[in-house]
Design a protein around this motif. Structure first.
Motif, mmCIF file in Angstrom:
data_model
loop_
_atom_site.group_PDB
_atom_site.id
_atom_site.type_symbol
_atom_site.label_atom_id
_atom_site.label_comp_id
_atom_site.label_asym_id
_atom_site.label_seq_id
_atom_site.Cartn_x
_atom_site.Cartn_y
_atom_site.Cartn_z
ATOM 1 N N SER A 192 0.826 -1.215 0.000
ATOM 2 C CA SER A 192 0.000 0.000 0.000
ATOM 3 C C SER A 192 0.860 1.265 0.000
ATOM 4 C CB SER A 192 -0.946 0.017 1.201
ATOM 5 O OG SER A 192 -0.215 0.042 2.408
ATOM 6 N N ALA A 193 2.130 1.144 0.374
ATOM 7 C CA ALA A 193 3.043 2.291 0.377
ATOM 8 C C ALA A 193 4.018 2.232 -0.796
ATOM 9 C CB ALA A 193 3.813 2.339 1.693
ATOM 10 N N SER A 194 3.720 1.367 -1.768
ATOM 11 C CA SER A 194 4.644 1.222 -2.897
ATOM 12 C C SER A 194 3.939 1.475 -4.220
ATOM 13 C CB SER A 194 5.272 -0.180 -2.900
ATOM 14 O OG SER A 194 4.317 -1.151 -3.283
ATOM 15 N N PHE A 195 4.753 1.716 -5.239
ATOM 16 C CA PHE A 195 4.288 1.820 -6.623
ATOM 17 C C PHE A 195 4.860 0.634 -7.387
ATOM 18 C CE2 PHE A 195 4.707 6.443 -5.527
ATOM 19 C CZ PHE A 195 3.389 6.825 -5.724
ATOM 20 N N ASP A 196 4.208 0.240 -8.453
ATOM 21 C CA ASP A 196 4.751 -0.784 -9.340
ATOM 22 C C ASP A 196 5.943 -0.170 -10.076
ATOM 23 O OD1 ASP A 196 5.361 -2.630 -11.306
ATOM 24 O OD2 ASP A 196 3.299 -2.829 -12.032
ATOM 25 N N PRO A 197 7.172 -0.672 -9.847
ATOM 26 C CA PRO A 197 8.344 -0.095 -10.525
ATOM 27 C C PRO A 197 8.235 -0.126 -12.051
ATOM 28 C CG PRO A 197 9.043 -1.542 -8.761
ATOM 29 C CD PRO A 197 7.558 -1.732 -8.917
ATOM 30 N N ASN A 198 7.455 -1.044 -12.584
ATOM 31 C CA ASN A 198 7.323 -1.147 -14.040
ATOM 32 C C ASN A 198 6.686 0.098 -14.659
ATOM 33 O OD1 ASN A 198 8.429 -3.828 -14.438
ATOM 34 N ND2 ASN A 198 6.673 -4.514 -13.247
ATOM 35 N N LEU A 199 6.066 0.945 -13.852
ATOM 36 C CA LEU A 199 5.462 2.184 -14.354
ATOM 37 C C LEU A 199 6.486 3.311 -14.490
ATOM 38 C CD1 LEU A 199 2.226 2.159 -12.151
ATOM 39 C CD2 LEU A 199 2.495 1.342 -14.511
ATOM 40 N N PHE A 200 7.714 3.097 -14.007
ATOM 41 C CA PHE A 200 8.704 4.169 -13.943
ATOM 42 C C PHE A 200 9.886 3.990 -14.898
ATOM 43 C CE2 PHE A 200 6.349 4.518 -10.084
ATOM 44 C CZ PHE A 200 6.374 5.859 -9.741
ATOM 45 N N TRP A 201 9.943 2.890 -15.635
ATOM 46 C CA TRP A 201 11.123 2.652 -16.475
ATOM 47 C C TRP A 201 11.314 3.763 -17.496
ATOM 48 C CZ3 TRP A 201 13.720 -0.220 -13.677
ATOM 49 C CH2 TRP A 201 13.272 -1.416 -13.139
ATOM 50 N N LEU A 202 12.551 4.161 -17.676
ATOM 51 C CA LEU A 202 12.944 5.168 -18.655
ATOM 52 C C LEU A 202 12.515 4.697 -20.046
ATOM 53 C CD1 LEU A 202 14.901 7.745 -18.714
ATOM 54 C CD2 LEU A 202 16.588 6.134 -19.550
ATOM 55 N N GLY A 203 11.672 5.446 -20.717
ATOM 56 C CA GLY A 203 11.206 5.057 -22.048
ATOM 57 C C GLY A 203 10.254 3.871 -22.041
ATOM 58 N N GLY A 204 9.732 3.495 -20.855
ATOM 59 C CA GLY A 204 8.767 2.412 -20.766
ATOM 60 C C GLY A 204 9.358 1.010 -20.719
ATOM 61 N N GLN A 205 10.680 0.889 -20.778
ATOM 62 C CA GLN A 205 11.351 -0.414 -20.770
ATOM 63 C C GLN A 205 12.467 -0.424 -19.727
ATOM 64 O OE1 GLN A 205 10.735 -3.119 -22.657
ATOM 65 N NE2 GLN A 205 9.020 -2.128 -23.664
ATOM 66 N N PRO A 206 12.699 -1.571 -19.069
ATOM 67 C CA PRO A 206 13.846 -1.638 -18.150
ATOM 68 C C PRO A 206 15.142 -1.480 -18.945
ATOM 69 C CG PRO A 206 12.477 -3.630 -17.995
ATOM 70 C CD PRO A 206 11.952 -2.811 -19.114
ATOM 71 N N ARG A 207 15.962 -0.536 -18.557
ATOM 72 C CA ARG A 207 17.222 -0.280 -19.259
ATOM 73 C C ARG A 207 18.369 -0.198 -18.274
ATOM 74 N NH1 ARG A 207 15.910 4.349 -23.725
ATOM 75 N NH2 ARG A 207 13.948 3.467 -24.401
ATOM 76 N N CYS A 208 19.516 -0.662 -18.716
ATOM 77 C CA CYS A 208 20.737 -0.523 -17.921
ATOM 78 C C CYS A 208 21.209 0.922 -17.971
ATOM 79 C CB CYS A 208 21.838 -1.419 -18.489
ATOM 80 S SG CYS A 208 21.474 -3.169 -18.373
ATOM 81 N N PHE A 209 21.815 1.378 -16.874
ATOM 82 C CA PHE A 209 22.446 2.695 -16.872
ATOM 83 C C PHE A 209 23.622 2.657 -17.833
ATOM 84 C CE2 PHE A 209 25.969 5.317 -15.364
ATOM 85 C CZ PHE A 209 25.371 6.565 -15.415
ATOM 86 N N GLU A 210 23.731 3.671 -18.657
ATOM 87 C CA GLU A 210 24.831 3.791 -19.617
ATOM 88 C C GLU A 210 25.561 5.094 -19.310
ATOM 89 O OE1 GLU A 210 27.615 3.720 -22.004
ATOM 90 O OE2 GLU A 210 26.333 1.943 -22.074
ATOM 91 N N PRO A 211 26.827 5.019 -18.842
ATOM 92 C CA PRO A 211 27.550 6.232 -18.426
ATOM 93 C C PRO A 211 27.661 7.312 -19.503
ATOM 94 C CG PRO A 211 28.737 4.271 -17.732
ATOM 95 C CD PRO A 211 27.609 3.810 -18.607
ATOM 96 N N ARG A 212 27.613 6.951 -20.756
ATOM 97 C CA ARG A 212 27.777 7.948 -21.822
ATOM 98 C C ARG A 212 26.462 8.614 -22.240
ATOM 99 N NH1 ARG A 212 31.286 3.858 -22.535
ATOM 100 N NH2 ARG A 212 29.868 2.604 -23.759
ATOM 101 N N THR A 213 25.352 8.228 -21.646
ATOM 102 C CA THR A 213 24.052 8.809 -21.996
ATOM 103 C C THR A 213 23.794 10.065 -21.181
ATOM 104 O OG1 THR A 213 23.143 6.650 -22.570
ATOM 105 C CG2 THR A 213 21.551 8.368 -22.020
#
Length: 192
Positions: free
Chosen positions: A143-164
């Motif tokens: 009840s105190a959480s959100f579904d993380p799938n609603l927050f992905w950058l561009g709608g998809q799970p992505r790895c952090f890329e240092p050059r972006t």
């Protein structure tokens, strides 16, 4: 009313019937919304099945507001990302940040660990959650959480890329909480 009961029952029982899914290069052992043996009995985050010692990174810019010791279940870190949400990283073996420290997206937070969750002794995984801000809200309750799938950058799970350049994205657009690719290799213990 009947529809609400059916939806609740499906949201509790269907996720437990689903085979593990992947997000980026990682396997999800327990999705958000599946059954859980604690709290409100619904899993309030995502469990990534990873070996102990995998590098964990901040999903967005923020401030470390809590570091806690869960005893046999390892350590946890909570990072506040502005006024609307926090991220939770639990079952960590080591922590490389301090309470009050500002962190950037992709910054090394520590190493994953293990817990005794779900009757699995030494269950190596990272529990990751997106939590609501506010007094009395416990990230361990759905009840105190959100579904993380609603927050992905561009709608998809992505790895952090240092050059972006992530400055063009809103703070609530998150990357995966685990370091991947070359960034992950560079953060592993013993990497030169």
């Amino acid at each position: 009313m009947k529809k609400a009961v059916v939806v609740i029952l499906l949201s509790v029982f269907l996720p437990s019937c689903v085979t593990p899914q992947s997000q980026g290069p990682f396997i999800v052992g327990k999705p958000w919304g599946g059954p859980a043996p604690y709290g409100e009995r619904v899993h309030p985050g995502i469990d990534y099945d990873i070996p102990t010692g995998a590098p964990v990174v901040a999903v967005s810019n923020g401030k470390v507001v809590h570091i806690g010791d869960l005893g046999a279940d390892g350590l946890e870190i909570v990072v506040m990302h502005g006024p609307h949400f926090k991220s939770l990283y639990a079952h960590m073996s080591t922590v490389a940040v301090a309470t009050g420290q500002m962190v950037k997206r992709g910054q090394f937070l520590g190493l994953s660990g293990e817990s005794n969750s779900y009757g699995k002794p030494k269950y190596a995984h990272l529990h990751f959650g997106i939590c609501k801000n506010g007094p009395g809200l416990d990230c361990h309750n759905v009840s105190a959480s959100f579904d993380p799938n609603l927050f992905w950058l561009g709608g998809q799970p992505r790895c952090f890329e240092p050059r972006t350049d992530y400055s063009i994205y809103p703070q609530n657009a998150i990357t995966l909480p685990l370091a991947c690719g070359e960034h992950g290799k560079a953060l592993r213990p013993g990497a030169s």
